[in-house]
Scaffold this active site. Structure first.
Site, PDB file in Angstrom:
ATOM      1  CG  ASP A 212      -2.144   1.189   1.339  1.00  0.00           C
ATOM      2  OD1 ASP A 212      -1.874   1.982   0.380  1.00  0.00           O
ATOM      3  OD2 ASP A 212      -2.632   0.841   2.192  1.00  0.00           O
ATOM      4  CG  HIS A 302      -8.636   1.026  -4.049  1.00  0.00           C
ATOM      5  ND1 HIS A 302      -9.609   1.650  -3.413  1.00  0.00           N
ATOM      6  CD2 HIS A 302      -7.308   1.393  -3.690  1.00  0.00           C
ATOM      7  CE1 HIS A 302      -8.757   2.578  -2.770  1.00  0.00           C
ATOM      8  NE2 HIS A 302      -7.488   2.432  -2.944  1.00  0.00           N
TER       9      HIS A 302
HETATM   10  C1  HEM Z   1      -3.902   2.765  -4.112  1.00  0.00           C
HETATM   11  C2  HEM Z   1      -5.346   0.099  -0.344  1.00  0.00           C
HETATM   12  C3  HEM Z   1      -8.427   3.856   0.568  1.00  0.00           C
HETATM   13  C4  HEM Z   1      -6.612   6.361  -2.998  1.00  0.00           C
HETATM   14  C5  HEM Z   1      -4.095   1.688  -3.385  1.00  0.00           C
HETATM   15  C6  HEM Z   1      -3.354   0.327  -3.338  1.00  0.00           C
HETATM   16  C7  HEM Z   1      -4.031  -0.199  -2.354  1.00  0.00           C
HETATM   17  C8  HEM Z   1      -4.937   0.639  -1.474  1.00  0.00           C
HETATM   18  C9  HEM Z   1      -3.659  -1.664  -1.847  1.00  0.00           C
HETATM   19  C10 HEM Z   1      -2.310   0.009  -4.367  1.00  0.00           C
HETATM   20  C11 HEM Z   1      -1.242   0.233  -4.171  1.00  0.00           C
HETATM   21  C12 HEM Z   1      -0.728   1.705  -4.258  1.00  0.00           C
HETATM   22  O1  HEM Z   1      -0.409   2.290  -5.323  1.00  0.00           O
HETATM   23  O2  HEM Z   1      -0.671   2.060  -3.321  1.00  0.00           O
HETATM   24  C13 HEM Z   1      -6.471   0.891   0.416  1.00  0.00           C
HETATM   25  C14 HEM Z   1      -7.091   0.742   1.432  1.00  0.00           C
HETATM   26  C15 HEM Z   1      -8.023   1.704   1.731  1.00  0.00           C
HETATM   27  C16 HEM Z   1      -7.699   2.723   0.655  1.00  0.00           C
HETATM   28  C17 HEM Z   1      -6.796  -0.537   2.085  1.00  0.00           C
HETATM   29  C18 HEM Z   1      -8.861   2.018   3.054  1.00  0.00           C
HETATM   30  C19 HEM Z   1      -8.819   1.065   4.175  1.00  0.00           C
HETATM   31  C20 HEM Z   1      -8.341   4.928  -0.081  1.00  0.00           C
HETATM   32  C21 HEM Z   1      -9.147   6.025  -0.447  1.00  0.00           C
HETATM   33  C22 HEM Z   1      -8.353   6.957  -1.352  1.00  0.00           C
HETATM   34  C23 HEM Z   1      -7.281   5.880  -2.121  1.00  0.00           C
HETATM   35  C24 HEM Z   1     -10.021   6.573   0.817  1.00  0.00           C
HETATM   36  C25 HEM Z   1      -8.698   8.140  -1.824  1.00  0.00           C
HETATM   37  C26 HEM Z   1      -9.686   8.972  -1.260  1.00  0.00           C
HETATM   38  C27 HEM Z   1      -5.681   5.643  -3.707  1.00  0.00           C
HETATM   39  C28 HEM Z   1      -4.931   6.231  -4.691  1.00  0.00           C
HETATM   40  C29 HEM Z   1      -4.175   5.043  -5.163  1.00  0.00           C
HETATM   41  C30 HEM Z   1      -4.646   3.805  -4.290  1.00  0.00           C
HETATM   42  C31 HEM Z   1      -5.041   7.384  -5.209  1.00  0.00           C
HETATM   43  C32 HEM Z   1      -3.078   4.727  -6.528  1.00  0.00           C
HETATM   44  C33 HEM Z   1      -4.003   4.573  -7.413  1.00  0.00           C
HETATM   45  C34 HEM Z   1      -3.134   4.524  -8.830  1.00  0.00           C
HETATM   46  O3  HEM Z   1      -3.087   5.540  -9.328  1.00  0.00           O
HETATM   47  O4  HEM Z   1      -3.052   3.619  -9.184  1.00  0.00           O
HETATM   48  N1  HEM Z   1      -5.053   1.735  -2.391  1.00  0.00           N
HETATM   49  N2  HEM Z   1      -6.929   2.228  -0.143  1.00  0.00           N
HETATM   50  N3  HEM Z   1      -7.369   4.840  -1.197  1.00  0.00           N
HETATM   51  N4  HEM Z   1      -5.488   4.202  -3.271  1.00  0.00           N
HETATM   52 FE1  HEM Z   1      -6.186   3.448  -1.938  1.00  0.00          FE
END
Ligand code: HEM
Length: 387
Positions: A212, A302
């Site tokens: 993450d 996601h």
């Molecule tokens: C990407 C988990 C909540 C925004 C990711 C990734 C994971 C992850 C595993 C893929 C790896 C990475 O690029 O970091 C989670 C979990 C969440 C959560 C477990 C809640 C418990 C959120 C929220 C937002 C968000 C609330 C925004 C409002 C993003 C963004 C990316 C991302 C912008 C990168 C997307 C890309 O361009 O590939 N998240 N996330 N995440 N997450 Fe989350």
């Protein structure tokens, strides 16, 4: 009797320590490398154009604390408060005790301690300034189940450190000095993969076991500066912070197999690489189709929903895990951006409309803060608002 027991316990401790030592430590040889410098002595500069949470690789432990101003705390009192807290932070982060530190020894190994201050709407109003429109609760999202006890706040202290003992001490000193002016609204403690346990640059894992933080501007980079820094009035060189507490249901996550887990994000559980191939830092190919003509990455995965659709939607994420018997597990999901309404809200809105992760995650807290710029020696954080 106490002395005797104490002596015995100390004796056993020493014996156990010796046993472990002699079992694990290889005999010194000519090839044994010199000891590494101690992590505790590493210092992050306090003074500078930006506050430190932006510039440093996230430390292992963090405490976010929201304080509410006591009634009658006016502009002059706020200036006194911020001078006091800035002085504490400037000393403690550099390995020096705070003024009137009751445990001065606990300041000597700062272990990358940083202290970052944020102002909620109540703070800016008490300072007699106009409260910017974005410095308000985010709009309500359909997935939100927000609780008062994790939301809002007038003054944020974000304290982070690689050593939890040093962190607790610094937090306590700041809280003591803030007590005459504030009451505690909420405290959120979090942790990440421990500094020094994996190669530098290794992306953390959250409590679902996912890699993450892969797609994220690097701390202190030009890309991050473009995404987060403001250029207006008292916030010039500052930024904004959104703290969302997101509960993660580990019990229902347990029911999901590994392909299902990878599909929910669009990246592999094993190493965070895109489901469409390559290695962790490669882009996910959202257009890729499988043999049957269906998208390889689920339409509600996601990363498909979270990916920036315009350069405006880039922000800096700095998440910490939380886990306790009483509060369950989740993420203290924090984002820094120049403007939360323009940059974060559209992404959060898309996720609220459709995101496979919503099956197991629930936002339960939310707060928005202005993060003023850093200060020079002799100055204090907040002077651009309060002088
Ligand atoms: C990407 C988990 C909540 C925004 C990711 C990734 C994971 C992850 C595993 C893929 C790896 C990475 O690029 O970091 C989670 C979990 C969440 C959560 C477990 C809640 C418990 C959120 C929220 C937002 C968000 C609330 C925004 C409002 C993003 C963004 C990316 C991302 C912008 C990168 C997307 C890309 O361009 O590939 N998240 N996330 N995440 N997450 Fe989350």
């Amino acid at each position: 009797r106490d002395l005797l027991t104490g002596g015995l316990v100390a004796g056993w401790g020493a014996a156990i320590a010796l046993g472990v030592d002699s079992a694990r430590r290889p005999a010194p040889t000519a090839a044994t490398p010199a000891p590494e410098p101690l992590n505790g002595t590493v210092v992050v500069p306090f003074h500078g154009p930006q506050q430190a949470a932006l510039t440093v690789t996230p430390q292992t432990h963090s405490i976010h604390t929201a304080l509410d101003l006591r009634p009658g705390t006016d502009r002059a009192a706020l200036a006194r408060l911020m001078r006091l807290l800035t002085d504490d932070a400037a000393r403690l982060t550099q390995g020096r005790p705070a003024l009137a530190d009751t445990e001065p020894e606990m300041a000597s190994t700062p272990a990358r301690l940083t202290v970052t201050f944020g102002f909620g709407p109540g703070f800016v109003a008490a300072a007699g300034a106009d409260v910017p429109a974005w410095l308000a609760p985010l709009p309500a999202f359909s997935i939100d189940r927000l609780e008062e006890r994790w939301s809002g706040g007038d003054l944020l202290l974000e304290v982070a450190c690689d050593d939890p003992t040093v962190l607790a001490h610094a937090h306590r000193m700041l809280r003591k000095d803030a007590r005459a002016f504030t009451t505690v609204r909420w405290v959120q403690q979090g942790f990440r993969t421990a500094h020094g346990t994996s190669a530098p640059g290794t992306t953390m894992r959250n409590l679902f076991g996912q890699v993450d933080g892969t797609v994220n501007p690097a701390p202190g980079s030009a890309e991050q500066a473009r995404a987060v820094l403001r250029s207006d009035g008292w916030l010039e060189g500052g930024t904004t912070l959104v703290v969302r507490r997101i509960a993660m249901n580990l019990d229902t996550w347990d029911e999901v197999d590994r392909p299902g887990r990878g599909a929910s994000v669009g990246r592999r559980m094993s190493d965070g690489a895109p489901l469409t191939g390559g290695v962790e830092h490669d882009d996910v190919d959202l257009d890729a189709l499988d043999g049957t003509g269906l998208p390889v990455v689920n339409i509600a995965a996601h990363v498909r929903r979270a990916r920036a659709t315009t350069p405006d939607e880039v922000f800096y994420r700095r998440a910490y895990n939380y886990e306790s018997e009483t509060d369950g597990a989740g993420l203290i999901f924090t984002t820094y951006q120049a403007d939360p309404v323009r940059q974060l809200v559209p992404v959060q809105q898309r996720l609220a409309e459709a995101d496979l992760l919503n099956t197991w995650t629930t936002p339960i807290g939310s707060a928005v803060f202005a993060i003023p710029p850093g200060c020079a020696p002799g100055g204090y954080v907040g002077e651009t608002l309060l002088e």
